[in-house]
Design an enzyme around this catalytic site. Structure first.
Site, PDB file in Angstrom:
ATOM      1  N   ARG A  12      54.965  13.247  19.685  1.00  0.00           N
ATOM      2  CA  ARG A  12      54.470  13.771  20.758  1.00  0.00           C
ATOM      3  C   ARG A  12      53.766  12.879  21.584  1.00  0.00           C
ATOM      4  O   ARG A  12      53.104  11.990  20.954  1.00  0.00           O
ATOM      5  CB  ARG A  12      53.619  15.181  20.725  1.00  0.00           C
ATOM      6  CG  ARG A  12      53.126  15.789  21.898  1.00  0.00           C
ATOM      7  CD  ARG A  12      52.041  16.923  21.608  1.00  0.00           C
ATOM      8  NE  ARG A  12      51.563  17.412  22.786  1.00  0.00           N
ATOM      9  CZ  ARG A  12      50.514  18.304  22.816  1.00  0.00           C
ATOM     10  NH1 ARG A  12      50.134  18.732  21.857  1.00  0.00           N
ATOM     11  NH2 ARG A  12      50.045  18.766  24.074  1.00  0.00           N
ATOM     12  N   SER A  16      47.173  12.636  27.081  1.00  0.00           N
ATOM     13  CA  SER A  16      47.343  12.225  28.792  1.00  0.00           C
ATOM     14  C   SER A  16      46.182  12.542  29.408  1.00  0.00           C
ATOM     15  O   SER A  16      45.081  13.287  28.725  1.00  0.00           O
ATOM     16  CB  SER A  16      48.430  13.059  29.204  1.00  0.00           C
ATOM     17  OG  SER A  16      48.239  14.524  29.285  1.00  0.00           O
ATOM     18  N   ARG A  64      54.016  10.018  30.828  1.00  0.00           N
ATOM     19  CA  ARG A  64      53.119  10.013  29.368  1.00  0.00           C
ATOM     20  C   ARG A  64      53.931   9.943  28.226  1.00  0.00           C
ATOM     21  O   ARG A  64      53.567   8.937  27.266  1.00  0.00           O
ATOM     22  CB  ARG A  64      52.318  11.213  29.471  1.00  0.00           C
ATOM     23  CG  ARG A  64      53.268  12.468  29.513  1.00  0.00           C
ATOM     24  CD  ARG A  64      52.153  13.656  29.897  1.00  0.00           C
ATOM     25  NE  ARG A  64      52.880  15.005  29.828  1.00  0.00           N
ATOM     26  CZ  ARG A  64      53.454  15.789  30.814  1.00  0.00           C
ATOM     27  NH1 ARG A  64      53.561  15.157  31.666  1.00  0.00           N
ATOM     28  NH2 ARG A  64      53.844  16.858  30.520  1.00  0.00           N
ATOM     29  N   GLU A  92      58.761  17.752  29.365  1.00  0.00           N
ATOM     30  CA  GLU A  92      58.062  18.879  28.699  1.00  0.00           C
ATOM     31  C   GLU A  92      58.647  20.327  29.437  1.00  0.00           C
ATOM     32  O   GLU A  92      59.308  20.212  30.581  1.00  0.00           O
ATOM     33  CB  GLU A  92      56.591  18.637  29.148  1.00  0.00           C
ATOM     34  CG  GLU A  92      55.886  19.763  28.702  1.00  0.00           C
ATOM     35  CD  GLU A  92      55.836  20.118  27.156  1.00  0.00           C
ATOM     36  OE1 GLU A  92      56.832  20.627  26.687  1.00  0.00           O
ATOM     37  OE2 GLU A  92      54.653  20.174  26.558  1.00  0.00           O
TER      38      GLU A  92
HETATM   39  O1  LIG Z   1      52.356  20.570  29.471  1.00  0.00           O
HETATM   40  C1  LIG Z   1      51.247  20.673  28.924  1.00  0.00           C
HETATM   41  O2  LIG Z   1      50.180  21.151  29.328  1.00  0.00           O
HETATM   42  C2  LIG Z   1      51.130  20.118  27.376  1.00  0.00           C
HETATM   43  O3  LIG Z   1      52.105  19.091  27.383  1.00  0.00           O
HETATM   44  C3  LIG Z   1      51.301  21.076  26.427  1.00  0.00           C
HETATM   45  O4  LIG Z   1      50.267  22.033  26.644  1.00  0.00           O
HETATM   46  P1  LIG Z   1      50.143  23.363  25.794  1.00  0.00           P
HETATM   47  O5  LIG Z   1      49.558  22.886  24.432  1.00  0.00           O
HETATM   48  O6  LIG Z   1      49.287  24.079  26.269  1.00  0.00           O
HETATM   49  O7  LIG Z   1      51.601  24.038  25.589  1.00  0.00           O
END
Ligand SMILES: O=C(O)[C@H](O)COP(=O)(O)O
Length: 251
Positions: A12, A16, A64, A92
């Site tokens: 991962r 960021s 990122r 994502e």
């Molecule tokens: O897109 C996001 O906010 C993060 O990459 C992942 O966030 P999460 O842990 O709230 O799913």
């Protein structure tokens, strides 16, 4: 016939700017923080120490993950030799109208159970991004996404939708580096390890810590989710992800 990967080193991306601000990010294109850059370098160093050499690399179209991938390849000393294949399919999960909202504030507004359902369930997508969302135009018109087929451009995605569009993007190589995103990787893990819909809710992934999957010739996993880091660091990283919806509002 396409040769299947035998080993996938997944990671991962490092922390960021929006992880730091506890903001739902999804397809918004934000860079790593200094901490995130260090995590990515540390990931590369850990792989090097283990003697792991990668011969192919995959990443999303998001900065990122790209920065994380490049820093790892740099630490491995193969940045000039390994081509990074970037695909929107490895982006994502699109966080819909939650994009840009603070996660602690979202819990106060919608309740912890609803936010957990959006963040961690398998097939519930957040509400679609609306045109009044402050990040709508930046995302929809981001030139980086110009090749995403119009009919496939999401307005919000569940973990299932994210996983279904991701798997075809990972093709060949012997040891593949996959530098991607928390939910994208949660979905792949669910598929590979047959994790139930109930159990996937409790799976979090720390930023910037690589983990290994190995496969036999039939693509059955022979090694699953083996973190390349010591247990304490993994535990701290996992606590940080849980803290995203609690504690201080850091923006
Ligand atoms: O897109 C996001 O906010 C993060 O990459 C992942 O966030 P999460 O842990 O709230 O799913």
């Amino acid at each position: 016939m396409t040769e299947k990967p035998l080993r996938i080193v997944m990671v991962r991306h490092g922390e960021s700017q929006w992880n730091h601000g506890k903001l739902f990010c999804g397809w918004y294109n934000c860079p790593l923080t200094k901490t995130g850059e260090n995590e990515a370098r540390q990931a590369g160093k850990a792989l090097k120490e283990k003697g792991i050499e990668v011969d192919a690399a995959f990443s999303s179209l998001l900065l990122r993950a790209n920065q994380t991938c490049d820093l790892i390849l740099e630490e491995l000393g193969v940045k000039e030799d390994v081509e990074v294949k970037r695909s929107w399919r490895l982006n994502e999960r699109h966080y819909g109208d939650l994009t840009g909202q603070n996660k602690v504030v979202a819990v106060a507004k919608y309740g912890a159970d609803q936010v957990k359902l959006w963040r961690r369930s398998y097939d519930v997508a957040p509400p679609p991004i609306s045109q009044s969302n402050p990040y709508y135009t930046q995302i929809q018109q981001n030139k980086v996404f110009v090749d995403v087929p119009k009919e496939e451009f999401p307005t919000s995605e569940s973990l299932k939708m994210t996983t279904d569009r991701s798997w075809p993007a990972i093709k060949s190589g012997k040891t593949v580096l996959l530098a991607a995103h928390g939910n994208l990787l949660r979905g792949l893990i669910k598929n590979i390890d047959n994790v139930s819909e109930e159990d996937i809710i409790n799976l979090n992934l720390p930023t910037g810590i690589p983990f290994i999957y190995e496969f036999d010739k039939d693509m059955k996993p022979t090694k699953s989710l083996e973190f390349i880091s010591d247990e304490k660091i993994v535990k701290t990283g996992l606590e940080k992800v849980k803290d995203q919806t609690t504690k201080t509002y850091v923006r």
